[in-house]
Design a protein around this motif. Sequence first.
Motif, PDB file in Angstrom:
ATOM      1  N   ALA A  10       0.813  -1.327   0.103  1.00 19.53           N
ATOM      2  CA  ALA A  10       0.040  -0.022  -0.011  1.00 19.53           C
ATOM      3  C   ALA A  10       1.054   1.291  -0.014  1.00 19.53           C
ATOM      4  O   ALA A  10       0.628   2.241  -0.693  1.00 19.53           O
ATOM      5  N   GLY A  11       2.006   1.218   0.677  1.00 21.52           N
ATOM      6  CA  GLY A  11       2.738   2.392   0.787  1.00 21.52           C
ATOM      7  C   GLY A  11       3.303   2.390  -0.657  1.00 21.52           C
ATOM      8  O   GLY A  11       3.584   3.623  -1.034  1.00 21.52           O
ATOM      9  N   LEU A  12       3.860   1.476  -1.289  1.00 25.26           N
ATOM     10  CA  LEU A  12       4.659   1.774  -2.590  1.00 25.26           C
ATOM     11  C   LEU A  12       3.619   2.161  -3.488  1.00 25.26           C
ATOM     12  O   LEU A  12       3.921   3.010  -4.393  1.00 25.26           O
ATOM     13  N   PHE A  13       2.468   1.679  -3.381  1.00 26.24           N
ATOM     14  CA  PHE A  13       1.252   2.287  -4.276  1.00 26.24           C
ATOM     15  C   PHE A  13       1.008   3.645  -4.305  1.00 26.24           C
ATOM     16  O   PHE A  13       0.967   4.512  -5.219  1.00 26.24           O
ATOM     17  N   ALA A  14       0.911   4.062  -2.873  1.00 24.25           N
ATOM     18  CA  ALA A  14       0.518   5.542  -2.616  1.00 24.25           C
ATOM     19  C   ALA A  14       2.040   6.410  -3.138  1.00 24.25           C
ATOM     20  O   ALA A  14       1.519   7.430  -3.492  1.00 24.25           O
ATOM     21  N   LEU A  15       3.204   5.900  -3.353  1.00 28.52           N
ATOM     22  CA  LEU A  15       4.316   6.622  -3.518  1.00 28.52           C
ATOM     23  C   LEU A  15       4.380   6.751  -4.764  1.00 28.52           C
ATOM     24  O   LEU A  15       4.412   7.815  -5.457  1.00 28.52           O
ATOM     25  N   ILE A  16       3.727   5.613  -5.865  1.00 32.73           N
ATOM     26  CA  ILE A  16       3.981   5.722  -7.195  1.00 32.73           C
ATOM     27  C   ILE A  16       2.941   6.764  -7.655  1.00 32.73           C
ATOM     28  O   ILE A  16       2.913   7.772  -8.331  1.00 32.73           O
ATOM     29  N   MET A  17       1.481   6.822  -6.868  1.00 25.31           N
ATOM     30  CA  MET A  17       0.261   7.482  -7.312  1.00 25.31           C
ATOM     31  C   MET A  17       0.569   9.025  -6.905  1.00 25.31           C
ATOM     32  O   MET A  17       0.545   9.868  -7.535  1.00 25.31           O
ATOM     33  N   GLY A  18       1.219   9.182  -5.997  1.00 25.20           N
ATOM     34  CA  GLY A  18       1.782  10.535  -5.267  1.00 25.20           C
ATOM     35  C   GLY A  18       2.937  11.168  -6.361  1.00 25.20           C
ATOM     36  O   GLY A  18       2.592  12.331  -6.472  1.00 25.20           O
ATOM     37  N   ASN A  19       3.474  10.315  -7.019  1.00 26.18           N
ATOM     38  CA  ASN A  19       4.599  11.008  -8.045  1.00 26.18           C
ATOM     39  C   ASN A  19       3.611  11.089  -9.159  1.00 26.18           C
ATOM     40  O   ASN A  19       4.105  12.057  -9.901  1.00 26.18           O
ATOM     41  N   ALA A  20       2.762  10.239  -9.801  1.00 27.27           N
ATOM     42  CA  ALA A  20       1.931  10.469 -10.886  1.00 27.27           C
ATOM     43  C   ALA A  20       1.243  11.591 -10.822  1.00 27.27           C
ATOM     44  O   ALA A  20       0.939  12.331 -11.978  1.00 27.27           O
ATOM     45  N   LEU A  21       0.532  11.753  -9.625  1.00 23.71           N
ATOM     46  CA  LEU A  21      -0.739  12.529  -9.894  1.00 23.71           C
ATOM     47  C   LEU A  21      -0.109  14.123  -9.932  1.00 23.71           C
ATOM     48  O   LEU A  21      -0.854  14.863 -10.727  1.00 23.71           O
ATOM     49  N   PRO A  22       1.086  14.525  -9.457  1.00 26.20           N
ATOM     50  CA  PRO A  22       1.459  15.905  -9.583  1.00 26.20           C
ATOM     51  C   PRO A  22       1.525  16.209 -11.304  1.00 26.20           C
ATOM     52  O   PRO A  22       1.461  17.094 -11.810  1.00 26.20           O
ATOM     53  N   ALA A  23       2.308  15.154 -11.853  1.00 28.41           N
ATOM     54  CA  ALA A  23       2.747  15.221 -13.411  1.00 28.41           C
ATOM     55  C   ALA A  23       1.548  15.251 -14.100  1.00 28.41           C
ATOM     56  O   ALA A  23       1.397  16.146 -15.015  1.00 28.41           O
ATOM     57  N   MET A  24       0.194  14.491 -13.564  1.00 32.93           N
ATOM     58  CA  MET A  24      -1.013  14.723 -14.579  1.00 32.93           C
ATOM     59  C   MET A  24      -1.524  16.087 -14.180  1.00 32.93           C
ATOM     60  O   MET A  24      -1.850  16.537 -15.110  1.00 32.93           O
ATOM     61  N   ALA A  25      -1.273  16.562 -13.084  1.00 33.44           N
ATOM     62  CA  ALA A  25      -2.078  17.804 -12.743  1.00 33.44           C
ATOM     63  C   ALA A  25      -1.249  18.969 -13.498  1.00 33.44           C
ATOM     64  O   ALA A  25      -1.995  19.907 -13.548  1.00 33.44           O
ATOM     65  N   GLU A  26      -0.050  18.745 -13.672  1.00 30.19           N
ATOM     66  CA  GLU A  26       0.558  19.809 -14.248  1.00 30.19           C
ATOM     67  C   GLU A  26       0.478  19.681 -15.930  1.00 30.19           C
ATOM     68  O   GLU A  26       0.849  20.814 -16.371  1.00 30.19           O
ATOM     69  N   TRP A  27      -0.170  19.017 -16.471  1.00 33.41           N
ATOM     70  CA  TRP A  27      -0.331  18.873 -17.787  1.00 33.41           C
ATOM     71  C   TRP A  27      -1.354  19.944 -18.221  1.00 33.41           C
ATOM     72  O   TRP A  27      -2.419  20.095 -17.653  1.00 33.41           O
ATOM     73  N   PRO A  28      -1.252  20.927 -19.234  1.00 35.33           N
ATOM     74  CA  PRO A  28       0.069  20.702 -20.076  1.00 35.33           C
ATOM     75  C   PRO A  28       1.094  21.706 -19.495  1.00 35.33           C
ATOM     76  O   PRO A  28       0.564  22.940 -18.987  1.00 35.33           O
ATOM     77  N   ASP A  29       2.207  21.721 -19.491  1.00 36.98           N
ATOM     78  CA  ASP A  29       3.290  22.513 -19.291  1.00 36.98           C
ATOM     79  C   ASP A  29       4.216  23.011 -20.400  1.00 36.98           C
ATOM     80  O   ASP A  29       5.152  23.612 -20.033  1.00 36.98           O
ATOM     81  N   LYS A  30       3.748  22.682 -21.618  1.00 35.31           N
ATOM     82  CA  LYS A  30       4.523  23.177 -22.803  1.00 35.31           C
ATOM     83  C   LYS A  30       3.590  23.031 -23.868  1.00 35.31           C
ATOM     84  O   LYS A  30       2.352  22.589 -23.780  1.00 35.31           O
ATOM     85  N   PRO A  31       4.073  23.379 -25.032  1.00 40.44           N
ATOM     86  CA  PRO A  31       3.068  23.507 -26.261  1.00 40.44           C
ATOM     87  C   PRO A  31       2.728  22.139 -26.682  1.00 40.44           C
ATOM     88  O   PRO A  31       3.551  21.148 -26.416  1.00 40.44           O
ATOM     89  N   ILE A  32       1.491  21.923 -27.546  1.00 43.59           N
ATOM     90  CA  ILE A  32       0.952  20.897 -28.062  1.00 43.59           C
ATOM     91  C   ILE A  32       1.118  21.109 -29.666  1.00 43.59           C
ATOM     92  O   ILE A  32       0.642  22.020 -29.897  1.00 43.59           O
ATOM     93  N   THR A  33       1.349  20.054 -29.915  1.00 43.83           N
ATOM     94  CA  THR A  33       1.268  19.960 -31.363  1.00 43.83           C
ATOM     95  C   THR A  33       0.035  19.119 -32.057  1.00 43.83           C
ATOM     96  O   THR A  33      -0.225  17.964 -31.869  1.00 43.83           O
ATOM     97  N   LEU A  34      -0.498  19.808 -32.875  1.00 40.32           N
ATOM     98  CA  LEU A  34      -1.715  19.101 -33.702  1.00 40.32           C
ATOM     99  C   LEU A  34      -1.022  18.809 -35.240  1.00 40.32           C
ATOM    100  O   LEU A  34      -1.051  19.704 -35.915  1.00 40.32           O
TER     101      LEU A  34
END
Length: 320
Positions: A10-34
Amino acid sequence: MYLQKRAAAAGLFALIMGNALPAMAEWPDKPITLVTPYTPGGNADILARLIAQPLSKRLGKPVIVENRPGAGGMIGAQYAARAKPDGYTLLLGSVANVLYEYFYKNVPMDFGADLLPVSHIASFPNFVVVSPNAGIDSIEEAVQHAKSSSTGISCGNPGIGTTPYLTCEILKNRLGIALTNVPYKGSLPAITDVIGGQITLAVASEALPYMKDGRLKPLAVSSRLPTPLAPEVPPLSHTIEGVDVVAWFGVFAPRNTPQAIIERISSDIAASLKSADMRAKLAGLGATPVGSTPAAFDNYYKAEATRWREEIAAMGIKPR
């Protein structure tokens, strides 16, 4: 021991999700190409640039349109499919992209497996047009011209597998005439050649402004019903029963792009298409805005693929 293992997991899962969620929350942080897999100046390119403007504002980062034409749209689609699935590369796709396997023997990608539907943006009718100097005023007269000529007639379009290309094939097969299907790299070269008399007909969604200023004469619109922007132009279904061909465009993302990002882009596209200014601009192109959910777009484009597979087989078209 069992409880300790569970606590550690459970601790490992929380650590992984804790690292992933900020990255998701920051999207987008640079230009997007269409990526648009077609040449500049056509309706696909214009549509990409129209949707990129409000999308940039809503996402807070620039959405940059990048043209990668070639091979009926395959080059751009393959480029987008191979991009990192992080939400920073999108594709403006069309029906031509989902029909590759029916026109090409060696297809370097599986469109349905490699890309995910995000939003169906808009649909366009195609116009069958001739030069005013061609001496042809209707589809019936075009048929007579084809039958009286030793070489038949020619039909230009923006590329193999596009809905204008399919419309040319429908004219040839359903009317039983000698017709040479001439694919170009985009609609504008085909329009230029039909105005100049190098080809007999052209089929293009971009023909509307040329019709309005008299440089092209419309013979038919490929949709089942007349278009409000040119209600005087008869549907092709008046001559060929059951014909209903529209060019549609939508946004796709590389497989494995996070669903949260796909939902965000889809929602922002739908909101952008509701503005009066956007709808007026699309109407000027002859387009009908859609703005569907990913699930609705998935159902739509797969139904289109099934429909065209059956029609292509009935016309005897083989992969080249």
